[in-house]
Design an enzyme around this catalytic site. Structure first.
Site, PDB file in Angstrom:
ATOM      1  CD  GLU A   1      29.187  13.740 -26.169  1.00 49.09           C
ATOM      2  OE1 GLU A   1      28.345  14.544 -25.745  1.00 49.09           O
ATOM      3  OE2 GLU A   1      28.943  12.894 -27.043  1.00 49.09           O
TER       4      GLU A   1
ATOM      5  CB  CYS B   1      28.209  10.507 -30.363  1.00 46.32           C
ATOM      6  SG  CYS B   1      27.438  10.496 -28.762  1.00 46.32           S
TER       7      CYS B   1
ATOM      8  CB  SER C   1      17.747  12.927 -28.936  1.00 50.31           C
ATOM      9  OG  SER C   1      17.345  11.820 -28.144  1.00 50.31           O
TER      10      SER C   1
ATOM     11  CG  HIS D   1      25.989   6.979 -31.990  1.00 48.59           C
ATOM     12  ND1 HIS D   1      26.879   6.786 -30.966  1.00 48.59           N
ATOM     13  CD2 HIS D   1      25.002   7.784 -31.492  1.00 48.59           C
ATOM     14  CE1 HIS D   1      26.458   7.453 -29.898  1.00 48.59           C
ATOM     15  NE2 HIS D   1      25.331   8.063 -30.186  1.00 48.59           N
TER      16      HIS D   1
ATOM     17  CB  SER E   1      23.287  15.213 -29.923  1.00 49.39           C
ATOM     18  OG  SER E   1      22.477  14.081 -29.811  1.00 49.39           O
TER      19      SER E   1
HETATM   20  P1  HMG Z   1      11.977   6.967 -21.627  1.00 47.45           P
HETATM   21  O1  HMG Z   1      10.937   8.041 -21.668  1.00 47.45           O
HETATM   22  O2  HMG Z   1      12.460   6.559 -20.299  1.00 47.45           O
HETATM   23  O3  HMG Z   1      11.503   5.627 -22.275  1.00 47.45           O
HETATM   24  O4  HMG Z   1      13.197   7.465 -22.517  1.00 47.45           O
HETATM   25  P2  HMG Z   1      10.231   5.297 -23.200  1.00 47.45           P
HETATM   26  O5  HMG Z   1       8.988   5.490 -22.431  1.00 47.45           O
HETATM   27  O6  HMG Z   1      10.362   6.003 -24.524  1.00 47.45           O
HETATM   28  O7  HMG Z   1      10.481   3.743 -23.377  1.00 47.45           O
HETATM   29  C1  HMG Z   1      11.591   3.276 -24.070  1.00 47.45           C
HETATM   30  C2  HMG Z   1      11.178   2.022 -24.810  1.00 47.45           C
HETATM   31  O8  HMG Z   1      10.901   0.990 -23.877  1.00 47.45           O
HETATM   32  C3  HMG Z   1       9.899   2.196 -25.629  1.00 47.45           C
HETATM   33  O9  HMG Z   1      10.091   1.479 -26.828  1.00 47.45           O
HETATM   34  C4  HMG Z   1       8.838   1.508 -24.768  1.00 47.45           C
HETATM   35  O10 HMG Z   1       7.739   1.027 -25.512  1.00 47.45           O
HETATM   36  C5  HMG Z   1       9.663   0.369 -24.200  1.00 47.45           C
HETATM   37  P3  HMG Z   1       9.955   2.239 -28.249  1.00 47.45           P
HETATM   38  O11 HMG Z   1       8.582   2.724 -28.346  1.00 47.45           O
HETATM   39  O12 HMG Z   1      10.937   3.388 -28.168  1.00 47.45           O
HETATM   40  O13 HMG Z   1      10.338   1.200 -29.237  1.00 47.45           O
HETATM   41  N1  HMG Z   1       9.108  -0.233 -22.993  1.00 47.45           N
HETATM   42  C6  HMG Z   1       9.067  -1.553 -22.769  1.00 47.45           C
HETATM   43  N2  HMG Z   1       9.489  -2.603 -23.534  1.00 47.45           N
HETATM   44  C7  HMG Z   1       9.342  -3.872 -23.035  1.00 47.45           C
HETATM   45  N3  HMG Z   1       8.751  -4.120 -21.819  1.00 47.45           N
HETATM   46  C8  HMG Z   1       8.324  -3.100 -21.031  1.00 47.45           C
HETATM   47  C9  HMG Z   1       8.481  -1.757 -21.504  1.00 47.45           C
HETATM   48  N4  HMG Z   1       8.185  -0.538 -20.999  1.00 47.45           N
HETATM   49  C10 HMG Z   1       8.567   0.386 -21.913  1.00 47.45           C
HETATM   50  N5  HMG Z   1       7.772  -3.367 -19.843  1.00 47.45           N
HETATM   51  C11 HMG Z   1      15.111   7.612 -23.887  1.00 47.45           C
HETATM   52  C12 HMG Z   1      14.026   6.690 -23.331  1.00 47.45           C
HETATM   53  C13 HMG Z   1      16.029   6.815 -24.798  1.00 47.45           C
HETATM   54  C14 HMG Z   1      14.455   8.740 -24.675  1.00 47.45           C
HETATM   55  C15 HMG Z   1      15.910   8.193 -22.689  1.00 47.45           C
HETATM   56  O14 HMG Z   1      16.582   7.158 -22.026  1.00 47.45           O
HETATM   57  C16 HMG Z   1      16.908   9.277 -23.098  1.00 47.45           C
HETATM   58  O15 HMG Z   1      16.569  10.451 -23.185  1.00 47.45           O
HETATM   59  N6  HMG Z   1      18.212   8.899 -23.318  1.00 47.45           N
HETATM   60  C17 HMG Z   1      19.259   9.828 -23.707  1.00 47.45           C
HETATM   61  C18 HMG Z   1      19.091  10.354 -25.124  1.00 47.45           C
HETATM   62  C19 HMG Z   1      19.387   9.324 -26.185  1.00 47.45           C
HETATM   63  O16 HMG Z   1      20.020   8.308 -25.947  1.00 47.45           O
HETATM   64  N7  HMG Z   1      18.953   9.615 -27.431  1.00 47.45           N
HETATM   65  C20 HMG Z   1      19.245   8.749 -28.561  1.00 47.45           C
HETATM   66  C21 HMG Z   1      19.388   9.491 -29.881  1.00 47.45           C
HETATM   67  S1  HMG Z   1      20.489  10.886 -29.738  1.00 47.45           S
HETATM   68  C22 HMG Z   1      22.084  10.191 -29.820  1.00 47.45           C
HETATM   69  O17 HMG Z   1      22.269   9.067 -30.166  1.00 47.45           O
HETATM   70  C23 HMG Z   1      23.226  11.064 -29.407  1.00 47.45           C
HETATM   71  C24 HMG Z   1      23.781  10.814 -28.013  1.00 47.45           C
HETATM   72  O18 HMG Z   1      24.587   9.654 -28.014  1.00 47.45           O
HETATM   73  C25 HMG Z   1      24.601  12.038 -27.551  1.00 47.45           C
HETATM   74  C26 HMG Z   1      25.740  12.522 -28.442  1.00 47.45           C
HETATM   75  O19 HMG Z   1      25.689  12.572 -29.649  1.00 47.45           O
HETATM   76  O20 HMG Z   1      26.732  13.003 -27.829  1.00 47.45           O
HETATM   77  C27 HMG Z   1      22.684  10.618 -26.963  1.00 47.45           C
END
Ligand code: HMG
Length: 397
Positions: A79, A111, A201, A233, A308
């Site tokens: 992609e 992906c 996502s 994945h 996605s």
């Molecule tokens: P965010 O808003 O920065 O993070 O986004 P958050 O506030 O949701 O925190 C992440 C985790 O860290 C949470 O845990 C927090 O509690 C924890 P969870 O509740 O999720 O279990 N946290 C802590 N833990 C320990 N100590 C601390 C602490 N502080 C917070 N001090 C997000 C995170 C992944 C959403 C963002 O990085 C993002 O948008 N990433 C890109 C999208 C993505 O990867 N999506 C995954 C599913 S989609 C997919 O897999 C397809 C993809 O590969 C694309 C394709 O297919 O081509 C992406």
């Protein structure tokens, strides 16, 4: 006829950023990245690596001269392709010196692309048992500096040789797949970084996993206890864990213990590379196979692919006798140990380097990139690639 993975190789660029240091510079607690997201190091592609060169570098390590003659189909899942018209498969075909009487194409569905490639390859081998198919998954995950997706970036490629009588893993017949038109992550043609609805996502990833898992069980009659491990994945390593957690109650304590232990092993490579989109699931499989020395031949491994937009699939494979002899454990150890850490400031500078889009010529410094296959520059809007072993150095005007 048995059809499956005969060889599997991996490549990541030689540069990485330490996630603890990235967290500090973003005013985030390091544990958010290392525990909450589950990433230690993020691979960064220098300007001399793109999806074509990374895939070619991954394939280079696993193919011998016989394979190069037998491959009659190159399927390149990506992609982060470099051309809307010409397939990345054609470039790789040339850079590896493959048999000219081959089909070479590019496949796209986020992906999921390499999984689509594997399923296509299975069909091709079923009709042509002597053929071998090179399936590639290669990507650079970019969300942008200081974005919430930044901690889930990465770069790398996986190359797999799919054939009859495979030496590593036979793919089983049962498979469950699903398409739904959703906007959880996308990248319009004009954008060089992805747009993402992060929370949505995550929810969709888990919902897709549950739907295809249930359909797979209904189709196959298999259950959690039939699996030695399930690989996911891995956009970041906590993601697969969130999905796995939703089905663990279906098993016994022993099942839970086994699946969790193997899950951890299956995330080690990804934890140190980041999201590599199309190659991510297969990097996780490689991590499991190379780092768990106790897996028995005949063990069933589940594979959850998610792209996605979205398409998901759950399928499975069984390990072959002596599969370990056909892995490239030492080479991959060397790849990881020879990487160079760069500072956050250096990462930001490299991240923002771009190739010209105004038809001008750019010659790149190949001395800095230890990879065998590199992008040497651009001239007349054509990327100039070099395989340092072939010594085919393009003439820059
Ligand atoms: P965010 O808003 O920065 O993070 O986004 P958050 O506030 O949701 O925190 C992440 C985790 O860290 C949470 O845990 C927090 O509690 C924890 P969870 O509740 O999720 O279990 N946290 C802590 N833990 C320990 N100590 C601390 C602490 N502080 C917070 N001090 C997000 C995170 C992944 C959403 C963002 O990085 C993002 O948008 N990433 C890109 C999208 C993505 O990867 N999506 C995954 C599913 S989609 C997919 O897999 C397809 C993809 O590969 C694309 C394709 O297919 O081509 C992406």
């Amino acid at each position: 006829m048995k059809i499956g993975i005969d060889k599997i190789g991996f490549y990541a660029p030689h540069l990485y950023v330490d996630m603890n240091k990235l967290a500090v510079s973003r005013n985030v607690e390091p544990e958010k990245y290392t525990i909450g997201i589950g990433q230690e190091k993020m691979a960064l592609a220098p300007i001399t690596q793109d999806s074509v060169t990374m895939a070619a570098n991954a394939a280079l390590k696993i193919l011998d001269e016989e394979d190069k003659k037998a491959i009659d189909f190159v399927i390149f899942g990506t992609e982060s392709g470099i051309d809307n018209s010409k397939s990345a498969g054609v470039y790789v075909h040339d850079l590896l010196g493959l048999n000219p009487y081959a089909r070479s194409i590019e496949v796209k569905q986020a992906c999921y692309g390499a999984t689509a490639g594997i399923q296509m390859a299975k069909g091709h081998i079923a009709l042509n048992p002597k053929s071998k198919v090179l399936v590639l998954g290669s990507d650079i995950a970019r969300y942008g500096l200081n974005t919430s997706g930044e901690a889930t970036q990465g770069a790398g490629a996986v190359a797999m040789l799919i054939s009859a009588d495979p030496k590593i893993m036979t793919l089983e017949e049962n498979s469950a797949f699903l398409t739904e038109d959703i906007m959880d992550f996308w990248r319009p043609i004009h954008a060089d970084k992805a747009f993402v609805d992060g929370k949505f996502s995550n929810e969709q990833y888990i919902a897709f996993f549950n739907k295809v898992w249930n359909q797979y069980k209904a189709k196959s009659g298999l259950e959690l206890s039939d699996f030695e491990a399930i690989c996911y994945h891995l956009p970041y390593t906590k993601m697969g864990f969130k999905a796995l957690k939703t089905v663990l109650d279906e098993g016994t304590d022993e099942d839970r213990e086994r699946l969790l232990a193997n899950y951890k092993i299956s995330t080690q490579y990804n934890r140190n590379v980041g999201n590599i989109y199309t190659g991510s699931l297969y990097l996780s499989l490689l991590s499991l196979l190379e780092l768990n020395e106790n897996l028995q031949a005949g063990s069933r491994i589940g594979l959850f692919s998610y792209g996605s937009g979205a398409v998901g699939e759950f399928f499975s494979g069984k390990l072959e006798e002596n599969y370990r002899e056909h892995l490239h454990v030492v080479e991959h150890e060397q790849l990881f140990s020879s990487r160079i850490e760069i500072t956050v400031a250096e990462y930001e500078e490299i991240f923002q380097e771009t190739l010209p889009v105004d038809s001008s010529t750019m010659e790149l410094d190949l001395e800095k990139d230890p990879a065998t296959i590199c992008l040497a520059g651009i001239t007349d809007n054509k990327r100039q690639y070099v395989n340092k072993v072939f010594g085919k150095v393009p003439v820059m005007k």
